[in-house]
Design a protein around this motif. Structure first.
Motif, PDB file in Angstrom:
ATOM      1  N   ARG A  81      -8.719   7.178  -3.045  1.00 32.10           N
ATOM      2  CA  ARG A  81      -8.379   8.441  -2.380  1.00 32.10           C
ATOM      3  C   ARG A  81      -9.507   8.807  -1.402  1.00 32.10           C
ATOM      4  O   ARG A  81     -10.517   9.372  -1.803  1.00 32.10           O
ATOM      5  CB  ARG A  81      -8.218   9.561  -3.403  1.00 32.10           C
ATOM      6  CG  ARG A  81      -7.023   9.412  -4.315  1.00 32.10           C
ATOM      7  CD  ARG A  81      -6.933  10.607  -5.263  1.00 32.10           C
ATOM      8  NE  ARG A  81      -5.691  10.601  -5.994  1.00 32.10           N
ATOM      9  CZ  ARG A  81      -4.556  11.161  -5.567  1.00 32.10           C
ATOM     10  NH1 ARG A  81      -4.514  11.767  -4.403  1.00 32.10           N
ATOM     11  NH2 ARG A  81      -3.472  11.114  -6.307  1.00 32.10           N
ATOM     12  N   PRO A  82      -9.329   8.524  -0.112  1.00 33.63           N
ATOM     13  CA  PRO A  82     -10.389   8.829   0.855  1.00 33.63           C
ATOM     14  C   PRO A  82     -10.405  10.307   1.261  1.00 33.63           C
ATOM     15  O   PRO A  82      -9.358  10.966   1.318  1.00 33.63           O
ATOM     16  CB  PRO A  82     -10.017   7.965   2.073  1.00 33.63           C
ATOM     17  CG  PRO A  82      -8.871   7.113   1.635  1.00 33.63           C
ATOM     18  CD  PRO A  82      -8.228   7.792   0.477  1.00 33.63           C
ATOM     19  N   GLU A 115      -3.053   8.568   1.042  1.00 31.81           N
ATOM     20  CA  GLU A 115      -3.293   9.250   2.315  1.00 31.81           C
ATOM     21  C   GLU A 115      -4.566  10.091   2.234  1.00 31.81           C
ATOM     22  O   GLU A 115      -4.772  10.824   1.263  1.00 31.81           O
ATOM     23  CB  GLU A 115      -2.104  10.140   2.669  1.00 31.81           C
ATOM     24  CG  GLU A 115      -2.244  10.833   4.018  1.00 31.81           C
ATOM     25  CD  GLU A 115      -1.018  11.666   4.367  1.00 31.81           C
ATOM     26  OE1 GLU A 115      -1.141  12.501   5.264  1.00 31.81           O
ATOM     27  OE2 GLU A 115       0.031  11.477   3.733  1.00 31.81           O
ATOM     28  N   PRO A 116      -5.435  10.030   3.241  1.00 30.70           N
ATOM     29  CA  PRO A 116      -6.727  10.713   3.155  1.00 30.70           C
ATOM     30  C   PRO A 116      -6.663  12.209   3.472  1.00 30.70           C
ATOM     31  O   PRO A 116      -5.757  12.674   4.160  1.00 30.70           O
ATOM     32  CB  PRO A 116      -7.560  10.005   4.224  1.00 30.70           C
ATOM     33  CG  PRO A 116      -6.557   9.636   5.263  1.00 30.70           C
ATOM     34  CD  PRO A 116      -5.316   9.246   4.472  1.00 30.70           C
ATOM     35  N   LEU A 117      -7.658  12.902   2.970  1.00 29.21           N
ATOM     36  CA  LEU A 117      -7.968  14.240   3.459  1.00 29.21           C
ATOM     37  C   LEU A 117      -8.866  14.023   4.672  1.00 29.21           C
ATOM     38  O   LEU A 117      -9.889  13.340   4.574  1.00 29.21           O
ATOM     39  CB  LEU A 117      -8.717  15.054   2.398  1.00 29.21           C
ATOM     40  CG  LEU A 117      -9.390  16.341   2.907  1.00 29.21           C
ATOM     41  CD1 LEU A 117      -8.338  17.359   3.319  1.00 29.21           C
ATOM     42  CD2 LEU A 117     -10.309  16.919   1.835  1.00 29.21           C
ATOM     43  N   ALA A 118      -8.488  14.546   5.825  1.00 29.56           N
ATOM     44  CA  ALA A 118      -9.288  14.394   7.039  1.00 29.56           C
ATOM     45  C   ALA A 118      -9.656  15.774   7.555  1.00 29.56           C
ATOM     46  O   ALA A 118      -8.793  16.639   7.701  1.00 29.56           O
ATOM     47  CB  ALA A 118      -8.508  13.624   8.101  1.00 29.56           C
ATOM     48  N   SER A 174      -9.970   3.563  13.313  1.00 33.14           N
ATOM     49  CA  SER A 174      -9.494   2.399  12.554  1.00 33.14           C
ATOM     50  C   SER A 174      -9.942   2.423  11.099  1.00 33.14           C
ATOM     51  O   SER A 174      -9.858   1.408  10.407  1.00 33.14           O
ATOM     52  CB  SER A 174      -9.985   1.104  13.218  1.00 33.14           C
ATOM     53  OG  SER A 174     -11.405   1.040  13.171  1.00 33.14           O
ATOM     54  N   SER A 175     -10.411   3.577  10.630  1.00 35.32           N
ATOM     55  CA  SER A 175     -10.993   3.642   9.286  1.00 35.32           C
ATOM     56  C   SER A 175     -10.006   3.268   8.183  1.00 35.32           C
ATOM     57  O   SER A 175     -10.380   2.606   7.204  1.00 35.32           O
ATOM     58  CB  SER A 175     -11.565   5.031   9.014  1.00 35.32           C
ATOM     59  OG  SER A 175     -10.559   6.018   9.066  1.00 35.32           O
ATOM     60  N   ILE A 176      -8.744   3.651   8.322  1.00 28.50           N
ATOM     61  CA  ILE A 176      -7.771   3.351   7.277  1.00 28.50           C
ATOM     62  C   ILE A 176      -7.503   1.849   7.195  1.00 28.50           C
ATOM     63  O   ILE A 176      -7.380   1.286   6.098  1.00 28.50           O
ATOM     64  CB  ILE A 176      -6.457   4.129   7.503  1.00 28.50           C
ATOM     65  CG1 ILE A 176      -6.742   5.642   7.503  1.00 28.50           C
ATOM     66  CG2 ILE A 176      -5.428   3.785   6.433  1.00 28.50           C
ATOM     67  CD1 ILE A 176      -7.443   6.160   6.265  1.00 28.50           C
ATOM     68  N   SER A 177      -7.470   1.172   8.349  1.00 22.82           N
ATOM     69  CA  SER A 177      -7.279  -0.280   8.315  1.00 22.82           C
ATOM     70  C   SER A 177      -8.501  -0.969   7.700  1.00 22.82           C
ATOM     71  O   SER A 177      -8.362  -2.009   7.049  1.00 22.82           O
ATOM     72  CB  SER A 177      -6.996  -0.831   9.716  1.00 22.82           C
ATOM     73  OG  SER A 177      -8.092  -0.629  10.582  1.00 22.82           O
ATOM     74  N   MET A 215       0.862  -1.190   0.000  1.00 21.43           N
ATOM     75  CA  MET A 215       0.000   0.000   0.000  1.00 21.43           C
ATOM     76  C   MET A 215       0.893   1.233   0.000  1.00 21.43           C
ATOM     77  O   MET A 215       1.643   1.454   0.930  1.00 21.43           O
ATOM     78  CB  MET A 215      -0.887  -0.011   1.254  1.00 21.43           C
ATOM     79  CG  MET A 215      -1.782   1.195   1.363  1.00 21.43           C
ATOM     80  SD  MET A 215      -2.897   1.105   2.785  1.00 21.43           S
ATOM     81  CE  MET A 215      -1.739   1.269   4.128  1.00 21.43           C
ATOM     82  N   SER A 216       0.825   2.034  -1.047  1.00 18.10           N
ATOM     83  CA  SER A 216       1.626   3.250  -1.078  1.00 18.10           C
ATOM     84  C   SER A 216       0.814   4.412  -0.561  1.00 18.10           C
ATOM     85  O   SER A 216      -0.388   4.479  -0.797  1.00 18.10           O
ATOM     86  CB  SER A 216       2.103   3.534  -2.512  1.00 18.10           C
ATOM     87  OG  SER A 216       1.021   3.862  -3.323  1.00 18.10           O
ATOM     88  N   ILE A 217       1.457   5.306   0.166  1.00 16.61           N
ATOM     89  CA  ILE A 217       0.778   6.451   0.738  1.00 16.61           C
ATOM     90  C   ILE A 217       1.406   7.710   0.164  1.00 16.61           C
ATOM     91  O   ILE A 217       2.597   7.914   0.259  1.00 16.61           O
ATOM     92  CB  ILE A 217       0.901   6.479   2.273  1.00 16.61           C
ATOM     93  CG1 ILE A 217       0.303   5.201   2.868  1.00 16.61           C
ATOM     94  CG2 ILE A 217       0.226   7.685   2.857  1.00 16.61           C
ATOM     95  CD1 ILE A 217      -1.175   5.061   2.686  1.00 16.61           C
TER      96      ILE A 217
END
Length: 198
Positions: A144-145, A172-175, A156-159, A1-3
């Protein structure tokens, strides 16, 4: 998984400006669970939104990039009452339930990149997001989250994304913090508590 993180600064800045107006915008915008008509794109913006915060960001990304747009909806809507929705979502999360969806994305295979938007519920992705991820083949897609939360972060949303879309390239998400509903309820509760009852 690349970020990696290269989301347009314009999208981020615009979203942060319009987010406080989400409730008013949401009331005036008709939601759709189908792909918006018009030229097809190889980029999809898919989102789940209860209060309208995430919808505002989704529509801004869609406008800025000229993408297709899809609203994720459970086949049976969540309760209107906030507390009832929280309780139901916790039951679904704890039992590992993936509720059925109103619709799946047509021709999902044609999309190379999917912007996926959702709020954090109970320190993780809502159950309908697990359903959405499980209902589509993510092989070779860039995910793309963009995630809204009430101040407690991504949990734990990314997992969840990584485990339910293992063959995607997860970016990597926009949070963004967007806790208007929770804050409003807390302020109203405090106000009522200070009222002298006859």
């Amino acid at each position: 998984m690349s970020i990696a993180f290269d989301l347009s600064r314009r999208i981020v800045l615009t979203a942060s400006v319009v987010l406080p107006y989400a409730a008013g915008v949401a009331a005036s915008v008709a939601a759709t669970s189908a792909i918006a008509p018009g030229p097809r794109s190889d980029i999809l913006v898919a989102y789940f939104s209860r209060t309208g915060n995430t919808r505002v960001i989704a529509r801004q990304v869609q406008r800025a990039l000229g993408t297709d747009l899809f609203e994720i909806e459970p086949s049976k809507p969540y309760p209107e009452d906030y507390e009832e929705t929280v309780e139901q979502a916790q039951r679904e999360r704890d039992a590992g339930i993936e509720p059925s969806l109103k619709a799946a994305v047509p021709d999902f295979a044609t999309y190379r990149t999917v912007f996926l938007g959702f709020p954090i519920w109970g320190t993780t992705a809502p159950p309908v997001i697990r359903s959405f991820l499980s209902s589509h083949d993510w092989a070779g897609k860039t995910l793309r989250p963009f995630i809204t939360h009430g101040g407690y972060g991504l949990g734990s949303s990314i997992s969840v994304l990584a485990s339910h879309a293992p063959r995607s390239e997860l970016i990597e998400p926009l949070a963004m913090e967007a806790d208007q509903e929770r804050r409003t309820l807390a302020e109203v509760t405090a106000w009522i508590g200070g009222i002298e009852r006859p």
